[in-house]
Design a protein around this motif. Structure first.
Motif, mmCIF file in Angstrom:
data_model
loop_
_atom_site.group_PDB
_atom_site.id
_atom_site.type_symbol
_atom_site.label_atom_id
_atom_site.label_comp_id
_atom_site.label_asym_id
_atom_site.label_seq_id
_atom_site.Cartn_x
_atom_site.Cartn_y
_atom_site.Cartn_z
ATOM 1 N N ASP A 1 -0.695 -3.958 6.687
ATOM 2 C CA ASP A 1 -0.173 -2.749 6.184
ATOM 3 C C ASP A 1 0.943 -3.161 5.257
ATOM 4 O O ASP A 1 1.001 -2.420 4.227
ATOM 5 N N VAL B 1 -0.468 -3.569 1.582
ATOM 6 C CA VAL B 1 -1.034 -2.173 1.219
ATOM 7 C C VAL B 1 0.179 -1.592 0.653
ATOM 8 O O VAL B 1 0.057 -0.944 -0.498
ATOM 9 N N GLU B 2 1.604 -1.623 1.068
ATOM 10 C CA GLU B 2 2.634 -1.095 0.390
ATOM 11 C C GLU B 2 2.704 -1.755 -0.892
ATOM 12 O O GLU B 2 3.132 -0.775 -1.606
ATOM 13 N N TYR B 3 2.423 -2.938 -1.044
ATOM 14 C CA TYR B 3 2.601 -3.594 -2.365
ATOM 15 C C TYR B 3 1.500 -3.361 -3.288
ATOM 16 O O TYR B 3 1.690 -3.040 -4.605
ATOM 17 N N PHE B 4 0.250 -3.403 -2.755
ATOM 18 C CA PHE B 4 -0.832 -3.445 -3.690
ATOM 19 C C PHE B 4 -1.558 -1.950 -3.836
ATOM 20 O O PHE B 4 -2.446 -1.750 -4.639
ATOM 21 N N SER B 5 -1.141 -0.977 -2.723
ATOM 22 C CA SER B 5 -1.971 0.378 -2.642
ATOM 23 C C SER B 5 -3.108 0.204 -1.565
ATOM 24 O O SER B 5 -3.521 -0.833 -1.296
ATOM 25 N N GLU B 6 -3.437 1.373 -1.087
ATOM 26 C CA GLU B 6 -4.484 1.640 -0.247
ATOM 27 C C GLU B 6 -5.761 0.880 -0.739
ATOM 28 O O GLU B 6 -6.374 0.445 0.307
ATOM 29 N N ALA B 7 -5.996 0.707 -1.923
ATOM 30 C CA ALA B 7 -7.359 0.049 -2.401
ATOM 31 C C ALA B 7 -7.460 -1.259 -1.859
ATOM 32 O O ALA B 7 -8.585 -1.907 -1.938
ATOM 33 N N ALA B 8 -6.286 -2.036 -1.477
ATOM 34 C CA ALA B 8 -6.385 -3.458 -1.117
ATOM 35 C C ALA B 8 -6.803 -3.552 0.385
ATOM 36 O O ALA B 8 -7.221 -4.514 0.728
ATOM 37 N N ARG B 9 -6.583 -2.398 1.006
ATOM 38 C CA ARG B 9 -6.759 -2.565 2.643
ATOM 39 C C ARG B 9 -8.274 -3.431 2.940
ATOM 40 O O ARG B 9 -8.369 -4.297 3.462
ATOM 41 N N THR C 1 -8.279 -7.068 2.007
ATOM 42 C CA THR C 1 -7.185 -8.032 2.581
ATOM 43 C C THR C 1 -7.796 -9.076 3.488
ATOM 44 O O THR C 1 -8.051 -8.479 4.459
#
Length: 70
Positions: free
Chosen positions: A27, A30-38, A41
């Motif tokens: 989580d 995702v705050e740093y890289f956007s939801e696309a990173a989830r 990760t």
């Protein structure tokens, strides 16, 4: 792909605690890289056996009181 490697003493964390660390770390990234990173990760929790590391010339062994209770 964000990759986080966490090293912890063997037996210090329960399975639920490890799961929480994975979810909270994901989580945060995702705050740093956007939801696309989830989905990309990776969070790796490595357990180091007692005596497998040290500090200031002292070998570390985790006290029984600090071991996880599943």
């Amino acid at each position: 792909m964000p990759f986080v490697n966490i090293k912890t003493p063997e037996g210090a964390l329960s399975r639920l605690q490890k799961e929480e660390i994975v979810h909270r770390t994901t989580d945060m990234l995702v705050e740093y890289f956007s939801e696309a990173a989830r989905p990309h990760t990776m969070v790796l929790i490595e357990e180091v056996p007692d005596g497998g590391y040290g500090r200031a010339d002292e070998i570390f062994v985790i006290p029984e009181a600090y071991r996880a209770r599943d």
